[in-house]
Design an enzyme around this catalytic site. Structure first.
Site, short mmCIF file in Angstrom:
data_model
loop_
_atom_site.label_atom_id
_atom_site.label_comp_id
_atom_site.label_asym_id
_atom_site.label_seq_id
_atom_site.Cartn_x
_atom_site.Cartn_y
_atom_site.Cartn_z
N HIS A 123 52.43 41.31 -1.14
CA HIS A 123 52.62 42.11 0.27
C HIS A 123 52.81 43.22 -0.17
CE1 HIS A 123 54.27 42.89 4.31
NE2 HIS A 123 53.48 41.66 4.81
N ASP A 200 60.39 37.99 -4.05
CA ASP A 200 60.13 37.95 -2.51
C ASP A 200 60.15 36.52 -2.13
OD1 ASP A 200 59.36 38.32 -0.22
OD2 ASP A 200 57.62 39.59 -0.80
N GLN A 203 57.77 34.07 2.12
CA GLN A 203 56.79 32.94 2.46
C GLN A 203 57.39 31.68 1.86
OE1 GLN A 203 54.69 33.22 4.73
NE2 GLN A 203 54.46 35.38 4.71
N LYS A 226 60.73 34.59 9.90
CA LYS A 226 59.73 33.69 9.36
C LYS A 226 60.26 32.25 9.30
CE LYS A 226 57.48 37.13 6.60
NZ LYS A 226 56.26 37.50 7.50
N CYS A 364 48.10 42.54 5.07
CA CYS A 364 49.21 43.58 4.45
C CYS A 364 49.09 43.28 2.94
CB CYS A 364 50.56 43.12 4.96
SG CYS A 364 50.80 43.83 6.45
#
Ligand code: PLP
Length: 405
Positions: A123, A200, A203, A226, A364
């Site tokens: 991202h 990261d 997600q 999220k 993104c």
């Protein structure tokens, strides 16, 4: 599988809405999930019953708010199996967490000529902060590529790592390809050369079990919004040994020990990195979202979403001219695709009129778009509340729309 979907859906009032007189189908949880009543009620309760600024008030309300705020830090520590709450820093979101590490870690540990390895499937939030920091230091970003199936070429990592490498930053789960990257293996390779790794987890955190000790991650970052929690709250997990060595990211109240015009000393971890009043309401309400995930059981959630992924993938593959980007076997509930001859934006607009909320465009992730030489694509992504019946309705809508082109 012990999964009461009706009960889960009943927690999310917005799912009962209609849009354009059609039942609302929400397939955009990867962008931001919907919020359950537990979270909404916690926000209301805080403001109706015991709001006060944390850590600084000498009164009942402030004390109670502080206890709850710190209770959520403890809950997050357990959720990701960190060793101490000192390793849990509250931020505004994944983006701020990465900017914090990029700025502060690079300030201390990166010099001219050094390198930071970033994967090609990131991202923008996991590319641009490193570019900005590298520019300030005269360092360089090195790309770890992925193949056309959407799988990282981690065998290339060994040749990419050198004594100039100061950090590797990689997504646990790609927001476009859905690939669940083998981050434990990546960290293992990196640690052989004493290179730290930032994962990261934006997600991943809502969908797969995270154990930062088992992964041996140096930094792990994610966002509450999220994960069925409020927006404006993010988490930075960092090993104490790094956070202790890194200079503060921002100055202000809370992050100091003593201030004088001769100089300032800084607070202990994690407060050294928490300047100013944080998102008190958001953090406290995030606790209710974590409770819901824990009650549902992450393994149940993963299995449920995986069954949706398999079902939707099989149905989409029936459509002629449809290409899915990301075909890893280890995949989360994200499907990105294009249909030959149809612009993703047009498709998204028409599907919206049929009640289906999804994402279109570059997502993104310009470097992923560049890999496939496409300007954009459509993405559907699942949350704990989605159903196969919704996939059927979406599939019918998609076929109707396709006939229009
Ligand atoms: N990283 C990944 C993989 C993402 O999917 C996102 C958001 O979609 C981000 C980072 C940025 O998250 P936030 O906007 O919550 O800071």
């Amino acid at each position: 599988m012990n999964y009461d979907i009706d009960k889960i859906r009943s927690y999310f009032p917005v799912l009962k809405k209609e849009v354009y007189n059609k039942p609302f189908i929400y397939f955009d949880s990867a962008a931001s999930s919907q919020k359950p009543v537990q979270v909404l009620m916690k926000e209301e309760e805080l403001h109706n019953e015991y709001y006060g600024n944390i850590h600084r008030g000498a009164h009942y309300m402030a004390d109670k708010a502080t206890n709850d705020f710190e209770g959520v830090r403890e809950k997050i520590k357990t959720f990701i199996n960190a060793t101490s709450t000192k390793e849990i820093v509250f931020t505004k979101g994944t983006t701020e967490s990465i900017n914090l590490v990029a700025s502060s870690f690079c300030e201390r540990f990166v010099a001219e000529g050094d390198e930071i390895i970033v994967s090609e499937m990131e991202h923008h939030a996991n590319i641009v902060p490193w570019q900005l920091a590298a520019e300030r230091k005269g360092a360089r970003i090195v790309k770890l590529p992925f193949n056309d199936s959407g799988i990282l070429e981690i065998e290339r990592l060994i040749e990419l790592i050198s004594d100039k490498t100061k950090l590797i930053s990689v997504a646990h789960v790609s927001n476009v390809l859905g690939t669940i990257n083998p981050v434990k293996e990546i960290i293992n390779i990196a640690h052989h050369s004493d290179v730290p790794v930032l994962v990261d987890g934006a997600q991943a955190a809502p969908h797969v079990k995270i154990d930062v000790q088992d992964l041996d991650a140096d930094f792990y970052v994610f966002s509450a919004h999220k994960m069925y929690g409020p927006n404006g709250v993010g988490i930075l997990f960092g090993k104490e040994k790094w956070l202790n060595e890194m200079p503060p990211y921002q100055g202000g109240g809370e992050m100091i020990s003593e201030v004088s015009f001769e100089g300032t000393t800084f607070n202990d971890l994690p407060y050294k990195f928490e300047a100013g009043t944080p998102h008190i309401t958001g953090v406290i309400a995030f606790g209710a979202a974590i409770d819901l995930i824990n009650e549902t059981g992450l393994e149940n959630l993963t299995a449920w979403e995986h069954s949706l992924l398999e079902y939707a993938t099989a149905k989409l593959k029936e459509i002629e001219g449809l290409r899915i980007y990301g075909e890893a076997t280890q995949k989360s509930g994200v499907i990105s695709f294009n249909i030959e001859g149809v612009h993703s934006y047009d498709l998204a607009m028409l599907l919206d009129k049929m009640g289906v909320a999804l994402r279109s465009g570059h997502l993104c992730a310009d470097t992923v778009m560049a890999h496939y030489n496409i300007p954009g694509c459509i993405r559907i992504s699942f949350g704990m509340y989605n159903t196969k019946a919704e996939i059927d309705a979406f599939w019918e809508a998609l076929n109707k729309v396709r006939m229009m082109f």
